[in-house]
Design a protein around this motif. Structure first.
Motif, short mmCIF file in Angstrom:
data_model
loop_
_atom_site.label_atom_id
_atom_site.label_comp_id
_atom_site.label_asym_id
_atom_site.label_seq_id
_atom_site.Cartn_x
_atom_site.Cartn_y
_atom_site.Cartn_z
N ALA A 29 47.24 80.65 -56.90
CA ALA A 29 46.19 81.66 -57.03
C ALA A 29 46.76 82.98 -57.57
CB ALA A 29 45.50 81.89 -55.70
N LYS A 30 48.02 83.26 -57.17
CA LYS A 30 48.66 84.48 -57.65
C LYS A 30 48.79 84.48 -59.17
CE LYS A 30 53.01 84.64 -57.78
NZ LYS A 30 54.45 84.64 -57.48
N GLU A 31 49.05 83.31 -59.76
CA GLU A 31 49.21 83.21 -61.22
C GLU A 31 47.85 83.34 -61.92
OE1 GLU A 31 52.12 83.14 -62.57
OE2 GLU A 31 53.10 83.07 -60.60
N ILE A 32 46.78 82.82 -61.28
CA ILE A 32 45.45 82.86 -61.91
C ILE A 32 44.80 84.23 -61.73
CG2 ILE A 32 43.14 81.84 -61.87
CD1 ILE A 32 44.43 79.25 -60.85
N ALA A 33 44.88 84.78 -60.52
CA ALA A 33 44.23 86.06 -60.21
C ALA A 33 45.24 86.98 -59.54
CB ALA A 33 43.01 85.87 -59.32
N PRO A 34 46.18 87.55 -60.32
CA PRO A 34 47.27 88.33 -59.72
C PRO A 34 46.81 89.61 -59.04
CG PRO A 34 47.29 88.51 -62.11
CD PRO A 34 46.30 87.46 -61.78
N ASP A 35 45.62 90.14 -59.42
CA ASP A 35 45.16 91.40 -58.84
C ASP A 35 44.38 91.21 -57.54
OD1 ASP A 35 46.29 92.84 -60.94
OD2 ASP A 35 44.48 92.69 -62.18
N LEU A 70 39.27 89.60 -52.93
CA LEU A 70 40.03 89.12 -51.76
C LEU A 70 39.92 87.60 -51.65
CD1 LEU A 70 41.57 89.68 -49.08
CD2 LEU A 70 39.32 89.96 -47.99
N ILE A 71 41.07 86.99 -51.37
CA ILE A 71 41.11 85.54 -51.13
C ILE A 71 41.65 85.32 -49.72
CG2 ILE A 71 42.07 83.32 -51.88
CD1 ILE A 71 42.52 84.60 -54.64
N ILE A 72 40.89 84.59 -48.91
CA ILE A 72 41.34 84.25 -47.55
C ILE A 72 41.39 82.72 -47.43
CG2 ILE A 72 40.86 84.45 -45.08
CD1 ILE A 72 39.27 86.97 -45.64
N GLU A 98 29.55 99.06 -54.24
CA GLU A 98 30.69 98.93 -53.33
C GLU A 98 30.89 97.50 -52.83
OE1 GLU A 98 29.24 101.95 -50.67
OE2 GLU A 98 30.91 103.27 -51.20
N LYS A 99 30.03 96.60 -53.24
CA LYS A 99 30.19 95.20 -52.82
C LYS A 99 31.38 94.57 -53.54
CE LYS A 99 25.47 94.00 -51.45
NZ LYS A 99 24.34 93.07 -51.71
N HIS A 100 32.04 93.62 -52.86
CA HIS A 100 33.15 92.89 -53.45
C HIS A 100 32.93 91.39 -53.25
CE1 HIS A 100 35.73 96.42 -54.12
NE2 HIS A 100 35.23 96.88 -52.97
N ARG A 101 33.48 90.65 -54.17
CA ARG A 101 33.41 89.19 -54.03
C ARG A 101 34.65 88.71 -53.30
NH1 ARG A 101 32.01 86.19 -59.51
NH2 ARG A 101 31.66 84.49 -58.01
N ILE A 102 34.41 87.87 -52.27
CA ILE A 102 35.50 87.34 -51.44
C ILE A 102 35.42 85.82 -51.48
CG2 ILE A 102 36.48 87.24 -49.11
CD1 ILE A 102 35.21 89.97 -48.57
N LEU A 103 36.59 85.20 -51.68
CA LEU A 103 36.66 83.73 -51.72
C LEU A 103 37.30 83.24 -50.43
CD1 LEU A 103 36.30 81.07 -53.28
CD2 LEU A 103 38.62 81.44 -54.22
N GLN A 129 41.17 95.31 -41.67
CA GLN A 129 42.16 94.99 -42.68
C GLN A 129 41.51 94.57 -44.00
OE1 GLN A 129 45.42 95.49 -42.50
NE2 GLN A 129 45.04 96.41 -40.48
N VAL A 130 40.38 93.86 -43.86
CA VAL A 130 39.65 93.48 -45.07
C VAL A 130 39.16 94.74 -45.81
CG1 VAL A 130 37.50 92.44 -45.91
CG2 VAL A 130 38.96 91.18 -44.31
N GLU A 131 38.57 95.67 -45.08
CA GLU A 131 38.06 96.90 -45.72
C GLU A 131 39.20 97.71 -46.34
OE1 GLU A 131 35.05 97.71 -46.33
OE2 GLU A 131 34.25 95.97 -45.27
N LYS A 132 40.33 97.74 -45.63
CA LYS A 132 41.48 98.46 -46.17
C LYS A 132 41.97 97.81 -47.47
CE LYS A 132 45.98 100.29 -44.75
NZ LYS A 132 46.97 100.36 -43.65
N ALA A 133 42.00 96.46 -47.44
CA ALA A 133 42.45 95.74 -48.64
C ALA A 133 41.47 95.95 -49.80
CB ALA A 133 42.59 94.25 -48.32
N LEU A 134 40.16 95.88 -49.47
CA LEU A 134 39.16 96.06 -50.53
C LEU A 134 39.17 97.49 -51.08
CD1 LEU A 134 36.19 94.00 -49.05
CD2 LEU A 134 37.80 93.33 -50.84
N GLU A 135 39.47 98.43 -50.21
CA GLU A 135 39.58 99.83 -50.68
C GLU A 135 40.74 99.96 -51.66
OE1 GLU A 135 40.35 104.32 -48.86
OE2 GLU A 135 39.91 102.64 -47.54
N ALA A 136 41.85 99.27 -51.35
CA ALA A 136 43.00 99.31 -52.26
C ALA A 136 42.64 98.67 -53.60
CB ALA A 136 44.19 98.60 -51.63
N VAL A 137 41.88 97.53 -53.52
CA VAL A 137 41.44 96.88 -54.76
C VAL A 137 40.54 97.81 -55.57
CG1 VAL A 137 40.04 95.01 -55.69
CG2 VAL A 137 41.67 94.55 -53.87
#
Length: 464
Positions: free
Chosen positions: A74-80, A55-57, A5-10, A120-128
């Motif tokens: 960043a949208k063009e490189i990592a659109p998801d 996630l990118i912040i 369940e870990k995610h990488r965040i930049l 909001q981060v958890e919600k976003a990561l759940e969507a990802v």
């Protein structure tokens, strides 16, 4: 939170205090955090693994490249990847620019509320995570569908191959069974040939009955294996008479009385019992047992009537009586007329007939028709009479003569009994020759056991 369940965040910000604060906050939530001090560094990091960052912040105000400009690239490189923007109250125009050009998902004003940001981060990561799982499942489904399709194609091919193999095996098995059945029949015919050495007339009679029973069975649409059994029954149906006096073997039951009739009535049971002891003959025992039953129930040994009598037995009853007339009756016109006159129960009119075969056929036909619905099945009798008339008519269209054994051809028919030089009957009249029998005759001829030329007829040839 589990490892899966870990995610990488930049995190991208030129202020170390901001990135450290975010790093500490998100690391406590169990995520893998990476930090860059500028937009340019962030883009390089994304190019190395564009699909790894959930996630990118980034902060809006950075030297060189703003947060909005960074997120646009960043949208063009990592659109998801989900994109968050940090900004101050005075940067709302920048937020509008980031929304329009960088398509950010959320923005937060500084200072932010930790709980709100984490939520909001958890919600976003759940969507990802859901999106990635959806992509994974979609890919898996496509892969499995392809595997199922390939498996279906393979199975269909294997089924076709297996079906073809089974069809071939079945054909080979049926062919082998047919050869075995014919071989068994040929063995029976050979045994009958031995019997003919002691009673040629009886052997000829039973061969005639077997041939006619086979034709009638086919005419009535019986199954092939039943027709084979019927032919064997015709060859063996009167074997229960062996050991009886010759005068008894050659007579019909209506010519007998007293002890002779009682003895005669035993022969179907005697034959059937002996057949039941031989595995390949058990199917014909019932045919032989009931071939003297009468359609009105007055026959023997069981007194069966109508359709309670097996159809093969009804066929054999009519055929055997027909063949008794054709084979056991006298062979001169005067004697045939006298024999017909001696049968008081049936009026046989032979006026205008001079051919022995025609007279015998007429007498046999009259006896059969007189016994319809009494002794004989009407349908069986009608077809037998039709076949017998066709056979007599065909005899008029054949050209008899002596043909050298070397010139024999398949389809030729013996016009007389073929007698060995020592007087024994080898083949009876009306036997159709085939390639195998012709080959055997040539072998017999090489040993000088038969004459150089034998009597045959060619069906269809005109009389001279």
């Amino acid at each position: 939170m589990s490892e899966k369940e870990k995610h990488r965040i930049l995190l991208v910000d030129d202020e170390p205090s901001i990135t450290k604060a975010l790093h500490r906050l998100l690391r406590n939530a169990g995520h893998d955090i990476e930090m860059c001090a500028s937009g340019e560094q962030g883009l390089e990091r994304l190019k190395q693994a564009p699909c790894d960052y959930a996630l990118i912040i980034t902060d809006q105000r950075m030297p060189g490249m703003s947060g909005a400009a960074f997120l646009e690239q960043a949208k063009e490189i990592a659109p998801d990847s989900i994109r968050f923007l940090l900004t101050g109250y005075s940067d709302l125009r920048a937020v509008e620019e980031a929304v329009n050009r960088g398509e950010i998902h959320r923005y937060f004003t500084k200072p932010w509320d930790d709980d709100v940001l984490i939520a909001q981060v958890e919600k976003a990561l759940e969507a990802v995570a859901l999106k990635r799982e959806n992509v994974r499942l979609t890919s898996l489904i496509r892969q499995q569908n392809k595997q199922l399709y390939d498996l279906g194609v393979t199975l269909e091919k294997r089924v076709r191959q297996r079906t073809q193999a089974l069809d071939m095996s079945n054909r080979e098995l049926k062919s082998a069974c047919r050869k075995l059945e014919r071989s068994f029949l040929e063995t029976i015919q050979f045994v009958l040939s031995l019997i003919e050495t002691t009673d040629p007339a009886m052997g000829k009679y039973m061969r005639h009955a077997a041939s006619l029973a086979r034709q009638l069975g086919a005419y009535l649409g019986l199954a092939e294996h039943v027709i084979d059994q019927l032919e064997i029954a015709g060859l063996l149906h009167d074997t229960g008479l062996f050991g009886f006096p010759e005068e008894l073997r050659h007579k019909s039951e209506y010519e007998l009385a007293g002890d002779q009739l009682k003895m005669f009535q035993q022969h179907p049971v005697m034959a059937a019992v002996s057949f039941e002891a031989v595995e390949n003959l058990t199917g014909i025992s019932e045919m032989v047992l009931h071939h003297h039953e009468c359609y009105d129930g007055s026959g023997f040994p069981s007194g069966l009537g109508g359709e309670d009598i097996p159809l093969p037995a009804r066929i054999l009853a009519a055929v055997s009586d027909y063949c008794r007339v054709m084979n056991y009756w006298p062979k001169t016109p005067r004697e045939i007329i006298a024999k017909a006159a001696s049968i008081s129960r049936v009026a046989i009119n032979l006026d205008g007939l001079s051919s022995v075969n025609e007279m015998l056929q007429k007498a046999a036909e009259t006896i059969l028709l007189h016994g319809v619905n009494q002794k004989y099945d009407a349908i069986v009798t009608a077809h037998l009479v039709k076949i017998s008339r066709e056979l007599v008519a065909s005899e008029k269209r054949v050209k008899p003569g002596l043909t050298p054994v070397e010139e024999l051809q398949p389809g030729m028919v013996l016009s007389q009994d073929l007698i060995l030089n020592d007087g024994r009957v080898l083949l009876v009249a009306s036997t159709a020759l085939n390639a195998a029998s012709i080959h055997s005759l040539r072998k017999v001829r090489e040993k000088n056991l038969i004459p150089r030329a034998i009597p045959v007829a060619v069906p269809g040839a005109p009389n001279e």
